[in-house]
Design a protein around this motif. Structure first.
Motif, PDB file in Angstrom:
ATOM      1  N   ARG A 145      32.928  33.552  22.591  1.00 58.42           N
ATOM      2  CA  ARG A 145      32.079  34.736  22.631  1.00 58.42           C
ATOM      3  C   ARG A 145      32.370  35.597  23.868  1.00 58.42           C
ATOM      4  O   ARG A 145      32.327  36.827  23.800  1.00 58.42           O
ATOM      5  CB  ARG A 145      30.608  34.301  22.637  1.00 58.42           C
ATOM      6  N   LEU A 146      32.672  34.938  24.969  1.00 57.05           N
ATOM      7  CA  LEU A 146      32.865  35.637  26.246  1.00 57.05           C
ATOM      8  C   LEU A 146      33.898  34.888  27.072  1.00 57.05           C
ATOM      9  O   LEU A 146      33.978  33.657  27.022  1.00 57.05           O
ATOM     10  CB  LEU A 146      31.535  35.702  27.017  1.00 57.05           C
ATOM     11  N   GLY A 147      34.691  35.634  27.833  1.00 56.92           N
ATOM     12  CA  GLY A 147      35.616  35.037  28.784  1.00 56.92           C
ATOM     13  C   GLY A 147      35.281  35.492  30.196  1.00 56.92           C
ATOM     14  O   GLY A 147      34.941  36.660  30.408  1.00 56.92           O
ATOM     15  N   ILE A 148      35.341  34.572  31.153  1.00 57.74           N
ATOM     16  CA  ILE A 148      35.080  34.894  32.555  1.00 57.74           C
ATOM     17  C   ILE A 148      36.262  34.426  33.394  1.00 57.74           C
ATOM     18  O   ILE A 148      36.728  33.289  33.241  1.00 57.74           O
ATOM     19  CB  ILE A 148      33.781  34.236  33.071  1.00 57.74           C
ATOM     20  N   VAL A 149      36.726  35.301  34.267  1.00 62.38           N
ATOM     21  CA  VAL A 149      37.872  35.009  35.133  1.00 62.38           C
ATOM     22  C   VAL A 149      37.449  35.153  36.589  1.00 62.38           C
ATOM     23  O   VAL A 149      36.749  36.102  36.950  1.00 62.38           O
ATOM     24  CB  VAL A 149      39.050  35.963  34.828  1.00 62.38           C
ATOM     25  N   ILE A 150      37.871  34.203  37.425  1.00 66.48           N
ATOM     26  CA  ILE A 150      37.770  34.347  38.878  1.00 66.48           C
ATOM     27  C   ILE A 150      39.189  34.373  39.425  1.00 66.48           C
ATOM     28  O   ILE A 150      39.936  33.406  39.294  1.00 66.48           O
ATOM     29  CB  ILE A 150      36.972  33.205  39.530  1.00 66.48           C
ATOM     30  N   CYS A 151      39.564  35.492  40.010  1.00 67.94           N
ATOM     31  CA  CYS A 151      40.905  35.680  40.557  1.00 67.94           C
ATOM     32  C   CYS A 151      40.825  35.612  42.085  1.00 67.94           C
ATOM     33  O   CYS A 151      40.143  36.433  42.712  1.00 67.94           O
ATOM     34  CB  CYS A 151      41.471  37.022  40.099  1.00 67.94           C
ATOM     35  N   PHE A 156      45.098  26.576  55.414  1.00 70.56           N
ATOM     36  CA  PHE A 156      44.546  27.430  54.361  1.00 70.56           C
ATOM     37  C   PHE A 156      44.465  28.833  54.929  1.00 70.56           C
ATOM     38  O   PHE A 156      43.879  29.054  55.998  1.00 70.56           O
ATOM     39  CB  PHE A 156      43.156  26.963  53.913  1.00 70.56           C
ATOM     40  N   GLY A 157      45.057  29.803  54.224  1.00 69.56           N
ATOM     41  CA  GLY A 157      45.084  31.171  54.718  1.00 69.56           C
ATOM     42  C   GLY A 157      43.770  31.898  54.499  1.00 69.56           C
ATOM     43  O   GLY A 157      42.852  31.407  53.827  1.00 69.56           O
ATOM     44  N   ARG A 158      43.663  33.075  55.077  1.00 67.45           N
ATOM     45  CA  ARG A 158      42.467  33.884  54.877  1.00 67.45           C
ATOM     46  C   ARG A 158      42.394  34.370  53.435  1.00 67.45           C
ATOM     47  O   ARG A 158      43.410  34.693  52.821  1.00 67.45           O
ATOM     48  CB  ARG A 158      42.483  35.090  55.823  1.00 67.45           C
ATOM     49  N   ILE A 159      41.184  34.405  52.892  1.00 69.50           N
ATOM     50  CA  ILE A 159      40.983  34.915  51.543  1.00 69.50           C
ATOM     51  C   ILE A 159      41.021  36.445  51.588  1.00 69.50           C
ATOM     52  O   ILE A 159      40.166  37.076  52.204  1.00 69.50           O
ATOM     53  CB  ILE A 159      39.647  34.426  50.951  1.00 69.50           C
ATOM     54  N   LYS A 160      42.007  36.991  50.934  1.00 73.27           N
ATOM     55  CA  LYS A 160      42.148  38.448  50.906  1.00 73.27           C
ATOM     56  C   LYS A 160      41.178  39.071  49.914  1.00 73.27           C
ATOM     57  O   LYS A 160      40.539  40.085  50.205  1.00 73.27           O
ATOM     58  CB  LYS A 160      43.581  38.838  50.543  1.00 73.27           C
ATOM     59  N   ARG A 161      41.048  38.438  48.735  1.00 71.27           N
ATOM     60  CA  ARG A 161      40.208  39.049  47.701  1.00 71.27           C
ATOM     61  C   ARG A 161      39.776  37.997  46.678  1.00 71.27           C
ATOM     62  O   ARG A 161      40.540  37.099  46.341  1.00 71.27           O
ATOM     63  CB  ARG A 161      40.966  40.175  46.990  1.00 71.27           C
ATOM     64  N   VAL A 162      38.542  38.130  46.217  1.00 71.47           N
ATOM     65  CA  VAL A 162      38.056  37.370  45.058  1.00 71.47           C
ATOM     66  C   VAL A 162      37.449  38.374  44.082  1.00 71.47           C
ATOM     67  O   VAL A 162      36.577  39.159  44.468  1.00 71.47           O
ATOM     68  CB  VAL A 162      37.000  36.318  45.449  1.00 71.47           C
ATOM     69  N   VAL A 163      37.924  38.351  42.848  1.00 74.81           N
ATOM     70  CA  VAL A 163      37.444  39.265  41.812  1.00 74.81           C
ATOM     71  C   VAL A 163      36.895  38.455  40.646  1.00 74.81           C
ATOM     72  O   VAL A 163      37.522  37.475  40.213  1.00 74.81           O
ATOM     73  CB  VAL A 163      38.559  40.215  41.336  1.00 74.81           C
ATOM     74  N   LEU A 164      35.733  38.860  40.141  1.00 76.59           N
ATOM     75  CA  LEU A 164      35.095  38.215  38.994  1.00 76.59           C
ATOM     76  C   LEU A 164      35.109  39.196  37.831  1.00 76.59           C
ATOM     77  O   LEU A 164      34.638  40.333  37.961  1.00 76.59           O
ATOM     78  CB  LEU A 164      33.659  37.837  39.358  1.00 76.59           C
ATOM     79  N   GLU A 165      35.675  38.771  36.687  1.00 74.95           N
ATOM     80  CA  GLU A 165      35.816  39.662  35.541  1.00 74.95           C
ATOM     81  C   GLU A 165      35.301  39.007  34.265  1.00 74.95           C
ATOM     82  O   GLU A 165      35.310  37.776  34.135  1.00 74.95           O
ATOM     83  CB  GLU A 165      37.285  40.058  35.338  1.00 74.95           C
ATOM     84  N   THR A 166      34.881  39.856  33.316  1.00 77.04           N
ATOM     85  CA  THR A 166      34.466  39.385  31.996  1.00 77.04           C
ATOM     86  C   THR A 166      35.354  40.009  30.926  1.00 77.04           C
ATOM     87  O   THR A 166      35.857  41.126  31.091  1.00 77.04           O
ATOM     88  CB  THR A 166      32.998  39.726  31.710  1.00 77.04           C
ATOM     89  N   ARG A 185      34.153  44.049  32.399  1.00 79.48           N
ATOM     90  CA  ARG A 185      33.506  44.242  33.700  1.00 79.48           C
ATOM     91  C   ARG A 185      34.403  43.633  34.770  1.00 79.48           C
ATOM     92  O   ARG A 185      35.073  42.621  34.545  1.00 79.48           O
ATOM     93  CB  ARG A 185      32.137  43.556  33.765  1.00 79.48           C
ATOM     94  N   SER A 186      34.413  44.252  35.963  1.00 76.77           N
ATOM     95  CA  SER A 186      35.206  43.728  37.070  1.00 76.77           C
ATOM     96  C   SER A 186      34.450  43.970  38.374  1.00 76.77           C
ATOM     97  O   SER A 186      34.050  45.102  38.660  1.00 76.77           O
ATOM     98  CB  SER A 186      36.579  44.404  37.123  1.00 76.77           C
ATOM     99  N   PHE A 187      34.247  42.879  39.142  1.00 73.83           N
ATOM    100  CA  PHE A 187      33.486  42.976  40.388  1.00 73.83           C
ATOM    101  C   PHE A 187      34.252  42.274  41.512  1.00 73.83           C
ATOM    102  O   PHE A 187      34.705  41.137  41.352  1.00 73.83           O
ATOM    103  CB  PHE A 187      32.111  42.305  40.256  1.00 73.83           C
ATOM    104  N   THR A 188      34.393  42.955  42.635  1.00 73.21           N
ATOM    105  CA  THR A 188      34.989  42.345  43.820  1.00 73.21           C
ATOM    106  C   THR A 188      33.909  41.612  44.592  1.00 73.21           C
ATOM    107  O   THR A 188      32.880  42.185  44.951  1.00 73.21           O
ATOM    108  CB  THR A 188      35.654  43.404  44.709  1.00 73.21           C
ATOM    109  N   ILE A 189      34.145  40.321  44.848  1.00 69.37           N
ATOM    110  CA  ILE A 189      33.171  39.460  45.532  1.00 69.37           C
ATOM    111  C   ILE A 189      33.516  39.304  47.009  1.00 69.37           C
ATOM    112  O   ILE A 189      32.641  39.322  47.878  1.00 69.37           O
ATOM    113  CB  ILE A 189      33.106  38.074  44.872  1.00 69.37           C
ATOM    114  N   VAL A 190      34.796  39.146  47.295  1.00 66.89           N
ATOM    115  CA  VAL A 190      35.274  38.990  48.671  1.00 66.89           C
ATOM    116  C   VAL A 190      36.417  39.975  48.883  1.00 66.89           C
ATOM    117  O   VAL A 190      37.290  40.121  48.022  1.00 66.89           O
ATOM    118  CB  VAL A 190      35.765  37.557  48.936  1.00 66.89           C
ATOM    119  N   GLU A 191      36.403  40.665  50.027  1.00 70.61           N
ATOM    120  CA  GLU A 191      37.453  41.622  50.368  1.00 70.61           C
ATOM    121  C   GLU A 191      37.826  41.445  51.829  1.00 70.61           C
ATOM    122  O   GLU A 191      36.972  41.528  52.710  1.00 70.61           O
ATOM    123  CB  GLU A 191      36.977  43.048  50.122  1.00 70.61           C
TER     124      GLU A 191
END
Length: 345
Positions: free
Chosen positions: A187-193, A245-255, A273-279
């Motif tokens: 029904r739905l897909g969720i991605v964390i990049c 472990f390197g610095r987190i440049k970006r985390v994006v949450l998408e549906t 939908r696309s949302f930036t969580i960490v930048e």
């Protein structure tokens, strides 16, 4: 038990019944393939966690290598096949950060659904989790990182699929989640990049005189890493001048959602939908809607189980900064610690 797990169990039992002559045949086949198979060579190569390697291969070569892995009862690497491109996908074991985010996201969704006043405990008991399963449609075999299924007495429905990528290519993540939505009809897909930076390659693991010395050294380092996260919440994690472990440049949450019922299984979807969580090492997701502007009960439980459109459309407010950061930071620490351990040959 899911149908995929039953199938895997049947395969393992069948392998146990292989007679010596059959085993010799498999061994001879493996020796022959070793002389010319790029795919088998990649499968035999040590791979860092979270790595995915694509190898041009025929479906027949994929099936032969898959048979070798099944006979050895190897859990990793996982082997999938993209029949539209004639490409085998070799997937290394997930890192702890990867596993933490898959499990944390799925658990948060189910926890929020179970708390809803309009859902009885009997209905809520139908929700189950499945991870790292494979499915075949036509000539393509792919897996998911995690999925929410709804179990009824006579059937099981795939509801929400989850894919997490740690420095994985965005194109491969989209392909994986698109397969779950378009081919498997989730029904739905969720991605964390997740994008890690500042660490050009995995540092050479340390050597220890004993497993006791190794465990003590890694435990001490992980305590130090947790202290570092108090000042730098998203890394880097450094020990004795080495960045583990390197610095987190970006985390994006998408549906992702299916656009229409006639969509082809191989369709590559765009996110709804696309949302930036960490930048750049900072949490910036404070304004992200807790249901990502769209996740509802009807995405988790089939409509015919729910009573009324109002219940179906009830938001599932699963995204909370508290669980996200707790799972993410502990995943960073554990991943950094595991990078300090000697790699298995």
């Amino acid at each position: 038990m899911s149908s995929e797990r039953k199938e895997g169990k049947i395969k393992r039992n069948a392998n146990a019944l292989i007679f010596p002559a059959d085993k010799r045949t498999l061994a001879n086949q493996q020796r022959t393939m070793m002389e010319h198979s790029d795919l088998l060579e990649i499968v035999r190569r040590p791979l860092s966690p979270d790595v995915e390697v694509e190898v041009q291969a025929s479906r027949e070569e994929y099936e032969r290598v898959e048979a070798i892995l099944e006979n050895e009862e190897s859990k990793y690497p996982r082997l999938w096949y993209d029949g539209t491109r004639n490409v085998a996908i070799v997937a290394a074991p997930p890192s702890r950060l990867h596993s933490n985010m898959v499990g944390g996201l799925l658990a948060s969704i189910i926890r929020e659904v179970s708390r809803n006043q309009g859902i009885s405990s009997e209905v809520g008991d139908g929700l189950t989790l499945s991870t790292e399963s494979g499915n075949t449609r036509g000539r393509t075999t792919r897996g998911w990182d995690g999925v929410i299924e709804y179990q009824e007495p006579n059937r099981s429905s795939l509801m929400i699929a989850v894919e997490v990528g740690v420095s994985q290519s965005y194109e491969s993540l989209r392909a994986a989640i698109s397969w779950s939505v378009c081919a498997l009809h989730c029904r739905l897909g969720i991605v964390i990049c997740i994008r890690e930076q500042g660490r050009r390659q995995t540092p050479h693991p340390l050597q220890y005189s004993s497993i006791q010395v190794e465990n003590a050294a890694v435990d001490e380092a992980e305590q130090d890493f947790r202290r570092q996260l108090m000042e730098r919440p998203y890394g880097p994690l450094v020990r004795d001048g080495v960045t583990w472990f390197g610095r987190i440049k970006r985390v994006v949450l998408e549906t992702y959602r299916i656009p229409d019922e006639d969509v082809l299984p191989e369709t590559l979807l765009q996110p709804s939908r696309s949302f930036t969580i960490v930048e750049e090492g900072e949490f910036v997701g404070g304004d992200v809607p807790p249901n990502l502007q769209e996740v509802v009960l009807g995405d988790c439980i089939p409509d015919h189980i729910l009573s009324g459109e109002a219940i179906v459309a009830t938001p599932v407010n699963f995204f909370r900064r508290a669980w996200f950061e707790a799972q993410f930071k502990e995943g960073m620490v554990s991943t950094a610690g595991n990078r300090m351990r000697p790699r298995p040959e």
